[in-house]
Design a protein around this motif. Structure first.
Motif, PDB file in Angstrom:
ATOM      1  N   HIS A   1       0.836  -1.207   0.000  1.00 24.03           N
ATOM      2  CA  HIS A   1       0.000   0.000   0.000  1.00 24.03           C
ATOM      3  C   HIS A   1       0.866   1.251   0.000  1.00 24.03           C
ATOM      4  CE1 HIS A   1      -1.887   3.349   2.174  1.00 24.03           C
ATOM      5  NE2 HIS A   1      -2.941   3.039   1.444  1.00 24.03           N
TER       6      HIS A   1
ATOM      7  N   VAL B   1       2.705   1.687  -3.427  1.00 24.64           N
ATOM      8  CA  VAL B   1       1.788   2.110  -4.488  1.00 24.64           C
ATOM      9  C   VAL B   1       1.369   3.559  -4.268  1.00 24.64           C
ATOM     10  CG1 VAL B   1      -0.540   1.761  -5.440  1.00 24.64           C
ATOM     11  CG2 VAL B   1       0.967  -0.198  -5.074  1.00 24.64           C
ATOM     12  N   GLU B   2       1.002   3.903  -3.041  1.00 22.36           N
ATOM     13  CA  GLU B   2       0.557   5.260  -2.755  1.00 22.36           C
ATOM     14  C   GLU B   2       1.663   6.281  -3.035  1.00 22.36           C
ATOM     15  OE1 GLU B   2      -0.409   7.408   1.261  1.00 22.36           O
ATOM     16  OE2 GLU B   2      -2.187   6.286   0.603  1.00 22.36           O
TER      17      GLU B   2
ATOM     18  N   LEU C   1       1.845   6.784  -6.767  1.00 24.76           N
ATOM     19  CA  LEU C   1       0.705   7.558  -7.259  1.00 24.76           C
ATOM     20  C   LEU C   1       0.834   9.029  -6.902  1.00 24.76           C
ATOM     21  CD1 LEU C   1      -2.293   5.154  -6.553  1.00 24.76           C
ATOM     22  CD2 LEU C   1      -1.203   5.666  -8.751  1.00 24.76           C
TER      23      LEU C   1
ATOM     24  N   HIS D   1      -4.477   7.249 -14.259  1.00 26.77           N
ATOM     25  CA  HIS D   1      -4.466   6.543 -12.974  1.00 26.77           C
ATOM     26  C   HIS D   1      -4.637   5.039 -13.195  1.00 26.77           C
ATOM     27  CE1 HIS D   1      -6.453   5.008  -9.265  1.00 26.77           C
ATOM     28  NE2 HIS D   1      -5.562   5.762  -8.663  1.00 26.77           N
ATOM     29  N   GLU D   2      -5.594   4.674 -14.038  1.00 28.40           N
ATOM     30  CA  GLU D   2      -5.822   3.249 -14.307  1.00 28.40           C
ATOM     31  C   GLU D   2      -4.593   2.629 -14.976  1.00 28.40           C
ATOM     32  OE1 GLU D   2      -9.041   0.222 -16.351  1.00 28.40           O
ATOM     33  OE2 GLU D   2      -9.455   2.372 -16.350  1.00 28.40           O
TER      34      GLU D   2
ATOM     35  N   TRP E   1      -1.485   3.655 -14.643  1.00 27.18           N
ATOM     36  CA  TRP E   1      -0.426   3.567 -13.620  1.00 27.18           C
ATOM     37  C   TRP E   1      -0.652   2.358 -12.721  1.00 27.18           C
ATOM     38  CZ3 TRP E   1      -1.588   9.244 -12.073  1.00 27.18           C
ATOM     39  CH2 TRP E   1      -1.057  10.113 -13.026  1.00 27.18           C
ATOM     40  N   ILE E   2      -1.883   2.163 -12.278  1.00 25.51           N
ATOM     41  CA  ILE E   2      -2.183   1.015 -11.408  1.00 25.51           C
ATOM     42  C   ILE E   2      -1.860  -0.277 -12.141  1.00 25.51           C
ATOM     43  CG2 ILE E   2      -4.014  -0.269 -10.222  1.00 25.51           C
ATOM     44  CD1 ILE E   2      -3.171   2.234  -8.711  1.00 25.51           C
TER      45      ILE E   2
ATOM     46  N   LEU F   1       1.830  -0.699 -12.029  1.00 20.59           N
ATOM     47  CA  LEU F   1       2.329  -1.035 -10.695  1.00 20.59           C
ATOM     48  C   LEU F   1       2.057  -2.490 -10.328  1.00 20.59           C
ATOM     49  CD1 LEU F   1       1.350   2.248  -8.823  1.00 20.59           C
ATOM     50  CD2 LEU F   1       3.666   1.454  -9.318  1.00 20.59           C
ATOM     51  N   PHE F   2       0.977  -3.049 -10.868  1.00 21.74           N
ATOM     52  CA  PHE F   2       0.641  -4.449 -10.614  1.00 21.74           C
ATOM     53  C   PHE F   2       1.151  -5.353 -11.733  1.00 21.74           C
ATOM     54  CE2 PHE F   2      -1.887  -2.500  -7.464  1.00 21.74           C
ATOM     55  CZ  PHE F   2      -2.283  -3.456  -6.553  1.00 21.74           C
TER      56      PHE F   2
END
Length: 169
Positions: A32, A35-36, A39, A127-128, A130-131, A134-135
């Motif tokens: 968390h 990732v935060e 972002l 944002h989507e 980037w997520i 990250l995953f």
């Protein structure tokens, strides 16, 4: 009875469930935080905005007719004071409107302006992406499994599961 903390042994014995839960929690928390942090950085660099501002706009995007300030703070899980400062700045920038609530003279309803919807839409697409990046270390099936397990844990916790018994001291 020993009160010493659990010490893993060199044997192949499985760790006690509570220890595994603690390890899982620490890994979840570390993920968390990582990732935060990513972002926050990309939002600042690419959109000159903050994660709380993005989160506030995301909530308003879900409610096109607007939310009362109290509802907005509940959805964001922050205090009303935190929301008020963010709302003030976003109103000043023309990204959201704050209007008197017709049903309660003491309350306001906030909603995205046309410009706010447009700017949020651009941020949401990135944002989507980037997520997803990250995953990227997980395959589709692994992501589905992780999401399912986290959903199961969330439901358990939301139903009050796992609340430790009160200390009789």
């Amino acid at each position: 009875m020993s009160t010493a903390p659990f010490q893993p042994s060199d044997s192949n014995e499985p760790a006690p469930p509570a220890h595994e839960a603690l390890r899982a929690w620490l890994k979840l928390l570390a993920c968390h935080n990582l990732v935060e942090a990513q972002l926050r950085t990309v939002l600042r660099l690419q959109f000159d905005t903050t994660l709380p501002r993005f989160d506030l706009m995301a909530q308003l995007q879900r409610y096109p007719h607007g939310l009362r300030m109290r509802e907005l703070s509940e959805h964001m899980m922050v205090t009303g004071g935190n929301v008020t400062g963010l709302v003030d700045r976003l109103v000043d920038e023309g990204l959201i409107d704050r209007l008197d609530d017709p049903d309660d003279r003491r309350a306001y309803v906030v909603s995205l302006t046309a410009r706010g919807r447009q700017e949020f839409a651009a941020m949401a697409v990135e944002h989507e992406r980037w997520i997803g990046s990250l995953f990227g270390g997980l395959q589709g099936e692994e992501l589905a499994q992780l999401s399912g397990l986290l959903g199961k844990l969330k439901n358990y916790l939301a139903q009050g599961g796992g609340v430790p018994p009160a200390d009789p001291k």
